[in-house]
Design a protein around this motif. Structure first.
Motif, PDB file in Angstrom:
ATOM      1  N   GLY B  49      -8.948   5.780 -41.736  1.00  0.00           N
ATOM      2  CA  GLY B  49      -8.989   7.158 -41.249  1.00  0.00           C
ATOM      3  C   GLY B  49      -8.085   7.361 -40.053  1.00  0.00           C
ATOM      4  O   GLY B  49      -7.391   8.378 -39.948  1.00  0.00           O
ATOM      5  N   ARG B  50      -8.096   6.366 -39.141  1.00  0.00           N
ATOM      6  CA  ARG B  50      -7.245   6.461 -37.953  1.00  0.00           C
ATOM      7  C   ARG B  50      -5.761   6.454 -38.354  1.00  0.00           C
ATOM      8  O   ARG B  50      -4.973   7.264 -37.866  1.00  0.00           O
ATOM      9  CB  ARG B  50      -7.535   5.290 -37.003  1.00  0.00           C
ATOM     10  CG  ARG B  50      -6.869   5.419 -35.648  1.00  0.00           C
ATOM     11  CD  ARG B  50      -7.420   4.379 -34.689  1.00  0.00           C
ATOM     12  NE  ARG B  50      -8.862   4.501 -34.495  1.00  0.00           N
ATOM     13  CZ  ARG B  50      -9.436   5.386 -33.670  1.00  0.00           C
ATOM     14  NH1 ARG B  50      -8.684   6.214 -32.982  1.00  0.00           N
ATOM     15  NH2 ARG B  50     -10.741   5.432 -33.551  1.00  0.00           N
ATOM     16  N   ALA B  51      -5.408   5.574 -39.295  1.00  0.00           N
ATOM     17  CA  ALA B  51      -4.012   5.508 -39.755  1.00  0.00           C
ATOM     18  C   ALA B  51      -3.608   6.822 -40.423  1.00  0.00           C
ATOM     19  O   ALA B  51      -2.500   7.339 -40.202  1.00  0.00           O
ATOM     20  CB  ALA B  51      -3.854   4.349 -40.742  1.00  0.00           C
ATOM     21  N   HIS B  52      -4.530   7.372 -41.207  1.00  0.00           N
ATOM     22  CA  HIS B  52      -4.266   8.640 -41.887  1.00  0.00           C
ATOM     23  C   HIS B  52      -4.071   9.752 -40.860  1.00  0.00           C
ATOM     24  O   HIS B  52      -3.157  10.571 -40.981  1.00  0.00           O
ATOM     25  CB  HIS B  52      -5.451   8.962 -42.806  1.00  0.00           C
ATOM     26  CG  HIS B  52      -5.216  10.113 -43.725  1.00  0.00           C
ATOM     27  ND1 HIS B  52      -4.493  10.000 -44.887  1.00  0.00           N
ATOM     28  CD2 HIS B  52      -5.584  11.411 -43.638  1.00  0.00           C
ATOM     29  CE1 HIS B  52      -4.440  11.175 -45.481  1.00  0.00           C
ATOM     30  NE2 HIS B  52      -5.094  12.052 -44.739  1.00  0.00           N
ATOM     31  N   LEU B  53      -4.934   9.768 -39.843  1.00  0.00           N
ATOM     32  CA  LEU B  53      -4.848  10.802 -38.805  1.00  0.00           C
ATOM     33  C   LEU B  53      -3.534  10.697 -38.027  1.00  0.00           C
ATOM     34  O   LEU B  53      -2.878  11.712 -37.754  1.00  0.00           O
ATOM     35  CB  LEU B  53      -6.046  10.683 -37.846  1.00  0.00           C
ATOM     36  CG  LEU B  53      -6.159  11.755 -36.771  1.00  0.00           C
ATOM     37  CD1 LEU B  53      -6.315  13.139 -37.395  1.00  0.00           C
ATOM     38  CD2 LEU B  53      -7.346  11.463 -35.854  1.00  0.00           C
ATOM     39  N   VAL B  54      -3.151   9.452 -37.690  1.00  0.00           N
ATOM     40  CA  VAL B  54      -1.890   9.243 -36.963  1.00  0.00           C
ATOM     41  C   VAL B  54      -0.718   9.766 -37.788  1.00  0.00           C
ATOM     42  O   VAL B  54       0.169  10.462 -37.273  1.00  0.00           O
ATOM     43  CB  VAL B  54      -1.705   7.737 -36.635  1.00  0.00           C
ATOM     44  CG1 VAL B  54      -0.285   7.452 -36.171  1.00  0.00           C
ATOM     45  CG2 VAL B  54      -2.703   7.306 -35.569  1.00  0.00           C
ATOM     46  N   ALA B  55      -0.749   9.478 -39.089  1.00  0.00           N
ATOM     47  CA  ALA B  55       0.335   9.945 -39.972  1.00  0.00           C
ATOM     48  C   ALA B  55       0.356  11.472 -40.049  1.00  0.00           C
ATOM     49  O   ALA B  55       1.425  12.094 -40.012  1.00  0.00           O
ATOM     50  CB  ALA B  55       0.157   9.345 -41.364  1.00  0.00           C
ATOM     51  N   GLU B  56      -0.835  12.073 -40.134  1.00  0.00           N
ATOM     52  CA  GLU B  56      -0.927  13.539 -40.214  1.00  0.00           C
ATOM     53  C   GLU B  56      -0.410  14.182 -38.927  1.00  0.00           C
ATOM     54  O   GLU B  56       0.316  15.175 -38.964  1.00  0.00           O
ATOM     55  CB  GLU B  56      -2.389  13.966 -40.448  1.00  0.00           C
ATOM     56  CG  GLU B  56      -2.899  13.685 -41.846  1.00  0.00           C
ATOM     57  CD  GLU B  56      -2.352  14.671 -42.876  1.00  0.00           C
ATOM     58  OE1 GLU B  56      -2.250  15.864 -42.565  1.00  0.00           O
ATOM     59  OE2 GLU B  56      -2.001  14.217 -43.980  1.00  0.00           O
ATOM     60  N   VAL B  57      -0.821  13.610 -37.786  1.00  0.00           N
ATOM     61  CA  VAL B  57      -0.385  14.161 -36.491  1.00  0.00           C
ATOM     62  C   VAL B  57       1.127  14.040 -36.355  1.00  0.00           C
ATOM     63  O   VAL B  57       1.802  14.975 -35.892  1.00  0.00           O
ATOM     64  CB  VAL B  57      -1.115  13.447 -35.324  1.00  0.00           C
ATOM     65  CG1 VAL B  57      -0.493  13.824 -33.989  1.00  0.00           C
ATOM     66  CG2 VAL B  57      -2.597  13.798 -35.329  1.00  0.00           C
ATOM     67  N   ALA B  58       1.683  12.885 -36.782  1.00  0.00           N
ATOM     68  CA  ALA B  58       3.135  12.690 -36.714  1.00  0.00           C
ATOM     69  C   ALA B  58       3.853  13.731 -37.570  1.00  0.00           C
ATOM     70  O   ALA B  58       4.872  14.299 -37.158  1.00  0.00           O
ATOM     71  CB  ALA B  58       3.487  11.276 -37.173  1.00  0.00           C
TER      72      ALA B  58
END
Lengths: 185, 73
Positions: B49-58
């Protein structure tokens, strides 16, 4: 409102309620029940219930029971609407096209059914039931709120059997409505 | 959680909407529940989830930069 909210929560599938029911109930209790909360929970309960039936996502719903598969429900709808369809086709053949073979062959069997209140009610309601059985499992309702507006989307997948039963039952409904209007107005 | 979402997004989600999202995120393995605290169940991001969120924010950041440049041009 609290009673209505509880009623709306009860629409969620049982496996969903077992997992999230108490958390959702607690949240509703903390937030307080209002018409907006009831409608929000109701919309998502219906959407989740339909999604579990169609199993567009697994969503913790577990394996779908065989009788709940869309095509099975469409076949059940077909069987339910078949007597009405046969009666309508036989009537059209006899009274519109002048071919009475099918109608005359069916008349001894159909007359006691058509003339009884239960039989008549069944024949009239059967296409509506068939329509719902074929359409609901392949329809997905989405509700979203943003900037004070409520957005509703309806997505329909189209297995051929369900589409055929939906079109057939809708044709019967329209035909019967037109016939009723012509006879009574 | 509802108040937090309202504070940063300006939208007050309904309980049904929130739990629809929680169900999807948990099903996708992006969040996981923690032991209940004071009648409430907190959730936290999983590694995925954290990796997904980081990708979304980027992605949002890149979109924001591109849009800002076009607005200025």
């Amino acid at each position: 409102m609290k009673y209505l909210t509880r009623l709306a929560v009860a629409i969620y599938p049982s496996s969903w309620r077992q997992r999230y029911g108490s958390e959702l109930g607690q949240l509703v209790e903390d937030q307080g029940s209002s018409l907006a909360v009831v409608l929000d929970v109701l919309a998502h309960a219906v959407e989740t219930r339909w999604r579990f039936i169609v199993q567009l996502e697994t969503g913790g719903g577990g394996p779908m029971k065989r009788w709940r598969q869309p095509i099975v429900l469409a076949m059940v709808g077909l069987v339910i609407a078949a007597p009405t369809a046969i009666l309508v086709v036989a009537s059209v053949l006899k009274y519109v096209l002048g071919v009475g073979t099918l109608f005359d062959a069916l008349e001894p069997t159909m007359t006691p059914i058509v003339t009884s209140p239960v039989g008549e009610t069944f024949l009239v309601l059967a296409p509506y039931l068939a329509f719902l059985l074929a359409a609901l499992p392949v329809t997905r309702l989405g509700v979203s709120r943003g900037e004070g507006r409520l957005g509703v989307t309806i997505a329909v997948s189209s297995p051929l059997a369900n589409l055929a039963v939906v079109l057939g039952s809708a044709t019967l409904i329209v035909f019967m409505a037109v016939y009723w209007i012509a006879e009574n107005l | 959680m509802l108040r937090d979402i309202e504070a940063f997004s300006g939208h007050l989600l309904g309980p049904g909407t929130l739990y629809g999202a929680i169900e999807r995120l948990e099903h996708d393995g992006l969040i996981e529940p923690l032991p209940p605290e004071d009648r409430r169940t907190p959730y936290r991001l999983t590694d995925s989830g954290r990796a997904h969120l980081v990708a979304e924010v980027a992605e949002l950041h890149q979109l924001f930069r591109a849009a800002s440049e076009r607005v200025r041009a």
